[in-house]
Structure formats: C-alpha cells, structure tokens
Design an enzyme around this catalytic site. Structure first.
Site, PDB file in Angstrom:
ATOM      1  N   ASP A  79      29.051   3.431 -46.491  1.00  0.00           N
ATOM      2  CA  ASP A  79      29.519   3.098 -45.162  1.00  0.00           C
ATOM      3  C   ASP A  79      29.852   1.597 -45.176  1.00  0.00           C
ATOM      4  OD1 ASP A  79      29.919   3.371 -42.297  1.00  0.00           O
ATOM      5  OD2 ASP A  79      28.000   2.345 -42.067  1.00  0.00           O
TER       6      ASP A  79
ATOM      7  N   ASP B  12      30.434  -0.833 -41.896  1.00  0.00           N
ATOM      8  CA  ASP B  12      29.903  -1.705 -40.849  1.00  0.00           C
ATOM      9  C   ASP B  12      28.390  -1.612 -40.747  1.00  0.00           C
ATOM     10  OD1 ASP B  12      32.523  -2.499 -40.155  1.00  0.00           O
ATOM     11  OD2 ASP B  12      32.775  -0.663 -38.995  1.00  0.00           O
TER      12      ASP B  12
ATOM     13  N   ASP C 129      23.782   2.854 -42.572  1.00  0.00           N
ATOM     14  CA  ASP C 129      22.809   2.256 -41.646  1.00  0.00           C
ATOM     15  C   ASP C 129      22.536   3.121 -40.429  1.00  0.00           C
ATOM     16  OD1 ASP C 129      24.339   0.807 -38.966  1.00  0.00           O
ATOM     17  OD2 ASP C 129      25.573   1.539 -40.606  1.00  0.00           O
TER      18      ASP C 129
END
Length: 227
Positions: A11, A13, A186
C-alpha cells in the site's frame, strides 16, 4: 523453502509514505489556486474522514478529486505535479520505507504498489520509490484522450484491491497459488487483500488494524510514526 516466485505488494499512503498523497494533492491544488480554499478543503476533509471510517464512495471522491486536473490540459497537470513531487512528496520519503522496497527488489521479489489513490497522482510517486508496477485507480478517458472524471474498470479499493491484483497476476500467467505473496498495509480498508496473501504485514497500522494483527498473530512493522 518455497520455490514459488515471491510477489511483494505495498500500500502507499501511511504505509510507504507518512502522509496521504491523495489528500495532500487536494491541499496542494488549494495552495496553487486551482481549487476554492474553503469549500474544497471542507469537502476534501469530509471525504478523507469517510476513507478513514471505511465508508468512502470512491466514485464520488474521484470525480471530486480529479476535477481540478480534468479542466486543465496535460502540460499544466504535469508541471503542477512536478512541483507537488518537489514540495510535498520527496520531503516525505523516509529511508526505512525506501530501504524496505529495495530489500525486496534485491531479493528478487516482483514488487508492486497497490493503492486506492488514482494513477495520475501516484505513478510519479511509485517511480520515486523505484517501483515500475503500479496498481492504482485508473481514470476513464474520453474521445479527446483526456480524463472524464470517471473510474475505468474496478477501483483498487477495499475488495477491489484483490480483484485488481488478481487481474495483474493473471496478466503474468500467475494465480494466487502460483506465487508467495506479501502485502504491507496500514489500514483495515485493506483487510480483504491482507487476508488473501500468504504474509500480511500490518505496517504503521491504524488502531483497528493493530488490534486485529495482534489477535491474528500477523507481523506488525512500524516504519515511522503516523502523522
């Protein structure tokens, strides 16, 4: 020891970057006068809150987020994005994140970034990480060759990340069982892909993902503090 090719997915961001590139691009367009500083900020912040809560309508958001690009030409966009990279993204690159990407590349893994942010914002960012393979929200183009504001195909968000990654694997002649997969993320928005791969890694995890990772015995990796 697994003899399957290794595929490592990241991922973007708050995983590789300590910021949200999509939200930051919106703030940047305010800075350069492309969007209304009051109304755009209000809507941008509202959409971001929905993303964090897992309730974002990605089609509505993309229409909103790319409007400032859509009404300009590609040369204007490219000039603005080069400035965005210099002023917002490159200062946010962190050595632990770039080193992690390099570690997997040097080990011979096939590395890709899988992000819910659109391709226009993220392709130059992926290049800054030295990653050629990008699975991002693809933008529909009209008869004039420029973006319409709509999404082309399946958006790479939540369960769409599994679909798009499956398509990406298939294009290389692979299925999930043919490769050994790792995914760093995250957010609980990415739970479908985290549950799909062989090695989920909760990376700078939000509180809900950290709790879930502890319950399930998933690896937790804190590359940098969340901001």
């Amino acid at each position: 020891m697994s003899l399957r090719p290794k595929v490592t997915l990241f991922d973007l961001d708050h995983t590789l970057l300590p910021i949200d590139s999509d939200h930051s691009w919106g703030e940047f367009t305010q800075q350069i006068g492309w969007t209304d500083p009051v109304e755009f900020k209000r809507r941008n912040d509202t959409f971001y809150a929905h993303y964090i809560a897992g309730t974002l309508d990605v089609h509505d958001y993309v229409r909103f987020a790319v409007e400032a690009i859509r009404v300009r030409d590609q040369a204007q966009y490219e000039e603005a994005h080069a400035r965005f990279m210099r002023e917002w993204i490159l200062p946010a690159l962190r050595e632990p994140a770039t080193a992690l990407v390099r570690q997997h590349q040097q080990a011979g893994d096939t590395v890709a970034i899988v992000t819910a942010t659109n391709e226009f914002v993220t392709r130059p960012i992926a290049q800054a990480f030295g990653v050629a393979e990008l699975i991002a929200v693809e933008l529909e183009r009209g008869a004039d060759g420029w973006i319409t504001g709509e999404i082309a195909g399946v958006p790479s968000m939540r369960g769409g990340k599994v679909v798009r990654t499956q398509q990406w694997l298939a294009a290389r002649g692979w299925d999930w069982l043919d490769v050994e997969t790792t995914f760093y993320s995250d957010s609980t928005n990415d739970l479908p892909l985290l549950e799909q791969v062989d090695h989920p890694v909760a990376t700078n995890p939000d509180p809900r993902l950290r709790t879930l990772a502890l319950e399930r015995g998933w690896r937790i990796l804190d590359l940098f503090p969340k901001t």
